[in-house]
Structures are given as structure tokens and as C-alpha cells.
Scaffold this motif. Structure first.
Motif, PDB file in Angstrom:
ATOM      1  N   THR A 178     111.117  95.066  10.788  1.00  0.00           N
ATOM      2  CA  THR A 178     111.594  95.980  11.835  1.00  0.00           C
ATOM      3  C   THR A 178     110.874  95.730  13.151  1.00  0.00           C
ATOM      4  O   THR A 178     111.493  95.687  14.223  1.00  0.00           O
ATOM      5  CB  THR A 178     111.373  97.438  11.384  1.00  0.00           C
ATOM      6  N   LEU A 179     109.555  95.532  13.087  1.00  0.00           N
ATOM      7  CA  LEU A 179     108.795  95.249  14.313  1.00  0.00           C
ATOM      8  C   LEU A 179     109.190  93.909  14.914  1.00  0.00           C
ATOM      9  O   LEU A 179     109.292  93.767  16.141  1.00  0.00           O
ATOM     10  CB  LEU A 179     107.290  95.269  14.002  1.00  0.00           C
ATOM     11  N   SER A 182     112.673  94.114  16.530  1.00  0.00           N
ATOM     12  CA  SER A 182     112.727  94.954  17.730  1.00  0.00           C
ATOM     13  C   SER A 182     112.461  94.148  18.999  1.00  0.00           C
ATOM     14  O   SER A 182     112.879  94.545  20.090  1.00  0.00           O
ATOM     15  CB  SER A 182     111.720  96.093  17.617  1.00  0.00           C
ATOM     16  N   THR A 183     111.764  93.042  18.855  1.00  0.00           N
ATOM     17  CA  THR A 183     111.491  92.188  20.014  1.00  0.00           C
ATOM     18  C   THR A 183     112.524  91.075  20.182  1.00  0.00           C
ATOM     19  O   THR A 183     112.534  90.390  21.198  1.00  0.00           O
ATOM     20  CB  THR A 183     110.097  91.548  19.875  1.00  0.00           C
ATOM     21  N   LEU A 186     117.642  94.166  19.614  1.00  0.00           N
ATOM     22  CA  LEU A 186     117.532  95.621  19.506  1.00  0.00           C
ATOM     23  C   LEU A 186     118.659  96.237  18.682  1.00  0.00           C
ATOM     24  O   LEU A 186     118.527  97.350  18.181  1.00  0.00           O
ATOM     25  CB  LEU A 186     117.515  96.244  20.905  1.00  0.00           C
ATOM     26  N   THR A 189     117.588  96.670  15.018  1.00  0.00           N
ATOM     27  CA  THR A 189     116.429  97.526  14.765  1.00  0.00           C
ATOM     28  C   THR A 189     116.806  98.852  14.103  1.00  0.00           C
ATOM     29  O   THR A 189     116.150  99.271  13.140  1.00  0.00           O
ATOM     30  CB  THR A 189     115.661  97.783  16.073  1.00  0.00           C
ATOM     31  N   THR A 192     117.419  98.242  10.272  1.00  0.00           N
ATOM     32  CA  THR A 192     116.213  98.034   9.472  1.00  0.00           C
ATOM     33  C   THR A 192     115.347  99.292   9.431  1.00  0.00           C
ATOM     34  O   THR A 192     114.705  99.579   8.416  1.00  0.00           O
ATOM     35  CB  THR A 192     115.402  96.862  10.041  1.00  0.00           C
ATOM     36  N   PHE A 193     115.331 100.056  10.531  1.00  0.00           N
ATOM     37  CA  PHE A 193     114.549 101.300  10.532  1.00  0.00           C
ATOM     38  C   PHE A 193     115.161 102.313   9.566  1.00  0.00           C
ATOM     39  O   PHE A 193     114.436 103.047   8.888  1.00  0.00           O
ATOM     40  CB  PHE A 193     114.514 101.879  11.950  1.00  0.00           C
TER      41      PHE A 193
END
Length: 226
Positions: A178-179, A182-183, A186, A189, A192-193
Motif C-alpha cells: 500500500t505504501l 501510493s507513490t 494513487l 491505493t 489495497t488499503f
């Protein structure tokens, strides 16, 4: 630099000293108690859950087996609170350590076996040889049943360790994904969150279920020996 997936399972230290003992004792501080005659809603709910769990586990036991009530309810409370606290960020789950789970499983299993030999030695020994076994198979079956008896505490400890460790690893991997996403993108994200949030709910359920399964199996071993 590659991150070690098992770094979160290493025993933390405080000033160079292992912090496992304070961590193991910490969950007991979170259990509310009351010094008054009238309890609040939290303590009333806690007592109701304890009585419900105890009633379910002790339903099949006789008077001798019910003397283990305090031991079993303390065991399930300790494992459940320890597993749940391990889901918090920057925390440590002692039940991911096989040594600790063996330290719980072996004495409890040995206590149930010792109780069986003390209360009904003949029936306990009879479990090592099923009735009607052909004479040539008697030595082999006795060895197999003895091995299955001795492996019970190992099965208890490995089951708890494997389930808690696997869940923590999966949460760690999805959290890292997820991290990373996110980069990069988007749009992926939120997906996955959401998966991570659902997995966290699942892990809370697993933490409680594994505590119940561990205690229930000890209760069944006790039932077979009383």
C-alpha cells in the motif's frame, strides 16, 4: 536495502535488556476490575463474556475437570489480549515465539496427563491400545499412540505460532504494498488499503479464535483424563 520481513518478530530490548517479560505482563494491566458493589458496563460485559466462555468449555467436564476453570479462563484471556495487543503499531506479539507457546503448552499438557494417571491410570493406559487390536500389531500401535500423545503439546504450540505469524506477515506485506503503490499509482491505493482494513478485521477474529482453540484443546485433553 531489503527489509527483513521477520524483523518485527524479534524480541525488543530496553537499554540492552530483553523486554519480553514486561510485554507479557502488560495485558493483565488492561483488564478492568472494580472495588465497588455496582459494576460499570465494561466490567459487566467482561464478566458476561467470561461466564459465557467458561460455561461453554466446562459443559462436558465433571467435578474434577471443573477445578481447572480458573486456569483455563486465565489462559484464554492472556492469549487473546496478547494477540490483540500485537496488532497495534510498533508492538510485539509474544505468541509468535514458538519457545513461549511451548512454555505454555508443555506444562498444561503434562498437567492433564498427570491428572489422568492420578485419577484413572487404567483408562489412560488403555488409550494407548485400542480394543480388539490384533496381537501382531500391538507393539506398533502402542508406539504410534505414544508418539501421538507426546506430539500434542508441539501441535498446540506450532498451531498458535503459525497462525499468528502468517497473519502478521500478510499484513506486513500488504501494508508495504500500500505504501509503495501510493507513490506510484494513487488509483490503486484505496483498493489495497481496503484489503488491508479487511485483513485487519480478519486478524482480530483470528487472534480471538486461536486463543479459544488453544484453550479448548487443553480443555479436551483434560476431559479425556478426568
Amino acid at each position: 536495502m531489503n527489509e527483513n520481513l521477520f524483523a518485527s518478530f524479534a524480541t525488543p530490548t530496553i537499554l540492552g535488556l530483553p523486554a519480553a517479560v514486561p510485554i507479557i505482563l502488560f495485558p493483565s494491566l488492561l483488564i478492568p476490575t472494580s472495588k465497588y458493589l455496582i459494576n460499570n458496563r465494561l466490567i459487566t460485559t467482561q464478566q458476561w463474556l467470561i461466564q459465557l466462555t467458561l460455561k461453554q468449555m466446562m459443559a462436558v467436564h465433571n467435578a474434577k475437570g471443573r477445578t481447572w476453570s480458573l486456569m483455563l479462563i486465565s489462559l484464554i484471556t492472556f492469549i487473546a489480549t496478547t494477540n490483540l495487543l500485537g496488532l497495534l503499531p510498533h508492538s510485539f506479539t509474544p505468541t509468535t515465539q514458538l519457545s513461549m507457546n511451548l512454555a505454555m503448552a508443555i506444562p498444561l499438557w503434562a498437567g492433564t496427563v498427570a491428572t489422568g494417571f492420578r485419577l484413572k491410570a487404567k483408562n489412560t493406559l488403555a488409550h494407548l491400545l485400542p480394543q480388539g487390536t490384533p496381537t501382531p500389531l500391538i507393539p506398533m500401535l502402542i508406539i504410534i499412540e505414544t508418539i501421538s500423545l507426546l506430539i500434542q503439546p508441539m501441535a498446540l504450540a506450532v498451531r498458535l505460532t503459525a497462525n499468528i505469524t502468517a497473519g502478521h506477515l500478510l499484513m506486513h506485506l500488504i501494508g508495504a504494498a500500500t505504501l509503495a503503490l501510493s507513490t506510484i499509482n494513487l488509483l490503486t491505493t484505496p483498493v489495497t488499503f481496503t484489503i488491508l482494513a479487511l485483513l485487519t478485521i480478519l486478524e482480530i477474529a483470528v487472534a480471538l479464535i486461536q486463543a479459544y482453540v488453544f484453550t479448548l484443546l487443553v480443555s479436551l485433553y483434560l476431559h479425556d483424563n478426568t
